[in-house]
Design an enzyme around this catalytic site. Structure first.
Site, PDB file in Angstrom:
ATOM      1  N   LYS A   1       0.827  -1.209   0.000  1.00 22.84           N
ATOM      2  CA  LYS A   1       0.000   0.000   0.000  1.00 22.84           C
ATOM      3  C   LYS A   1       0.866   1.267   0.000  1.00 22.84           C
ATOM      4  O   LYS A   1       2.083   1.197  -0.067  1.00 22.84           O
ATOM      5  CB  LYS A   1      -0.975  -0.053   1.175  1.00 22.84           C
ATOM      6  CG  LYS A   1      -1.877  -1.308   1.178  1.00 22.84           C
ATOM      7  CD  LYS A   1      -3.002  -1.248   0.162  1.00 22.84           C
ATOM      8  CE  LYS A   1      -3.681  -2.571  -0.132  1.00 22.84           C
ATOM      9  NZ  LYS A   1      -4.485  -3.142   0.945  1.00 22.84           N
TER      10      LYS A   1
HETATM   11  C1  LIG Z   1      -5.477  -4.233   1.341  1.00 21.43           C
HETATM   12  C2  LIG Z   1      -6.935  -4.033   1.455  1.00 21.43           C
HETATM   13  C3  LIG Z   1      -7.675  -4.383   2.589  1.00 21.43           C
HETATM   14  C4  LIG Z   1      -7.095  -5.175   3.726  1.00 21.43           C
HETATM   15  O1  LIG Z   1      -5.959  -4.630   4.223  1.00 21.43           O
HETATM   16  P1  LIG Z   1      -5.010  -5.458   5.230  1.00 21.43           P
HETATM   17  O2  LIG Z   1      -4.252  -4.369   5.905  1.00 21.43           O
HETATM   18  O3  LIG Z   1      -4.158  -6.329   4.376  1.00 21.43           O
HETATM   19  O4  LIG Z   1      -5.884  -6.225   6.158  1.00 21.43           O
HETATM   20  C5  LIG Z   1      -9.007  -4.045   2.662  1.00 21.43           C
HETATM   21  N1  LIG Z   1      -9.618  -3.421   1.634  1.00 21.43           N
HETATM   22  C6  LIG Z   1      -8.964  -3.101   0.509  1.00 21.43           C
HETATM   23  C7  LIG Z   1      -9.680  -2.394  -0.582  1.00 21.43           C
HETATM   24  C8  LIG Z   1      -7.599  -3.418   0.376  1.00 21.43           C
HETATM   25  O5  LIG Z   1      -6.948  -3.135  -0.761  1.00 21.43           O
END
Ligand SMILES: *Cc1c(COP(=O)(O)O)cnc(C)c1O
Length: 387
Positions: free
Chosen positions: A189
């Site tokens: 991210k």
């Molecule tokens: C990455 C992601 C999540 C979950 O994130 P984590 O930190 O890996 O639990 C939830 N929603 C979206 C749209 C994502 O891209």
């Protein structure tokens, strides 16, 4: 040429030093780094409260609980998202449904939402919570959704996992329109803590509930207790919570990363602009630009224009992988997953998300993507798609 991933974290020497400093300190967890990270995040996103947790999936879970989602509740989200955007409702015993996307923005379609709401208001099936997703970092149409939320009486939990540092109508995502907003700090991210997530809100009471749910539902704050505390050891469990805490060394990494948020966002935007130029003229649909919002550019997704080329998504995807380019696909529509089909969802139910998915490829985009590597991506695409 080395393999080019679709995403790659940017870790500086300062980031490493910040983590090492915590590892050498007294507190690895429940020290001062988590509140410092929360304060820094709240400040960069111009919001009153931020509650950090171990990942965004946990954040979505306790955000749902905090917004009152439980057995019998209905939660609606976008089918074009990661599984967690829908699973969080099921964790709470609620039911989940989807609202199809706008093929231009790839975000939840406001018209489809309006139609579904007006039908649901006749049949008595209005949602309690709506979870719009800022897909690829492009903020969803939160102003229109807020108006519908006020009209029909539901809450908004924005899944901004892709949108750290994005803004909408001049305000940072997470500060306006939604009742609560969730961000992810997974390694792919915008900002990373390895694993991590945060919930922002302008509502003090909600923030307090999120803090309780993050840590077993227990409090050491005497103002929240039923009795006068008999001593400094005393805590009370006043709700059923979880252990969803993030560590202090992760929070220190997050704070250090946030210091470069604007710089990293500008680098992503610059590379997205470059792709627009390099890929113009190919039989592709490129990401939409909107003047009233600034994308965080988590992803750069191209769609093969099947009216203009014989090449399929699969053939382009496989040829790019063979050329050492780490393409990916975001997302297989959630309602088409076997688990969701067992709940009664069907192929063909959300056609815009399904036809988007049939042609979508995420190509490499991250702050340190080099011009040479980016040119290579564009040259391979040009060769495949006949430019
Ligand atoms: C990455 C992601 C999540 C979950 O994130 P984590 O930190 O890996 O639990 C939830 N929603 C979206 C749209 C994502 O891209």
């Amino acid at each position: 040429m080395a393999f080019i991933p679709y995403s790659c974290q940017s870790i500086s020497d300062e980031d490493i030093a910040a983590v090492v400093k915590v590892l050498r300190s007294e507190f690895l967890t429940q020290g001062l780094e988590v509140p410092a990270f929360e304060a820094a995040f709240a400040e960069t996103h111009k919001v009153a409260y931020a509650v950090a947790v171990c990942n965004a999936t946990a954040a979505l879970h306790i955000a749902c609980l905090g917004l009152g989602v439980g057995p019998g509740s209905r939660v609606w989200t976008s089918p074009n998202s990661f599984l967690a955007s829908a699973n969080c409702a099921l964790y709470c015993g609620a039911s989940v449904d989807f609202v199809d996307i706008d093929p231009q923005t790839r975000n939840m379609c406001v018209q489809a939402l309006e139609d579904k709401l007006s039908e649901a208001s006749r049949s008595g099936g209005l949602p309690h919570v709506l979870i719009p997703v800022d897909f690829a970092g492009l903020p969803a149409d939160l102003r229109e959704m807020r108006a519908l939320a006020d009209q029909y009486g539901f809450k908004i939990l924005e899944d901004a996992s892709h949108a750290t540092g994005a803004s909408y109508l001049g305000r940072p995502v997470g500060s306006a329109f939604a009742d609560a907003t969730v961000f992810s700090f997974h390694a792919v991210k915008i900002v990373t803590t390895g694993e991590g997530g945060i919930i922002t809100t302008q509502n003090a009471e909600l923030a307090n509930r999120f803090r309780l749910l993050r840590s077993h539902g227990m409090t050491r704050d005497s103002s929240q207790m039923g009795v006068e505390p008999p001593g400094a050891w005393y805590y009370e469990q006043i709700d059923l919570g979880y252990n969803y805490r993030i560590t202090d060394f992760q929070a220190a990494l997050g704070t250090s990363q946030l210091g470069r948020l604007a710089q990293m966002r500008d680098l992503r935007a610059l590379k997205a602009d470059r792709y627009d130029t390099l890929l113009a003229g190919l039989p592709l649909h490129l990401p939409l630009r909107l003047g009233d919002r600034i994308s965080a550019w988590h992803l750069y997704v191209i769609e093969i224009n099947s009216e203009k080329t014989q090449m399929t998504r699969r053939s382009v995807f496989e040829a790019m992988r063979s050329a050492g380019i780490g393409v990916n696909v975001h997302y297989t529509p959630i309602h088409t997953q076997p688990y969701y089909r067992r709940l009664g969802f069907r192929f063909g139910q959300f056609p815009a998300a399904e036809s988007y998915y049939a042609n979508a490829i995420s190509i490499p985009l991250f702050p340190n993507l080099s011009e040479v590597d980016q040119n290579h991506v564009a040259i391979v695409l040009g060769r495949l798609l006949g430019a």
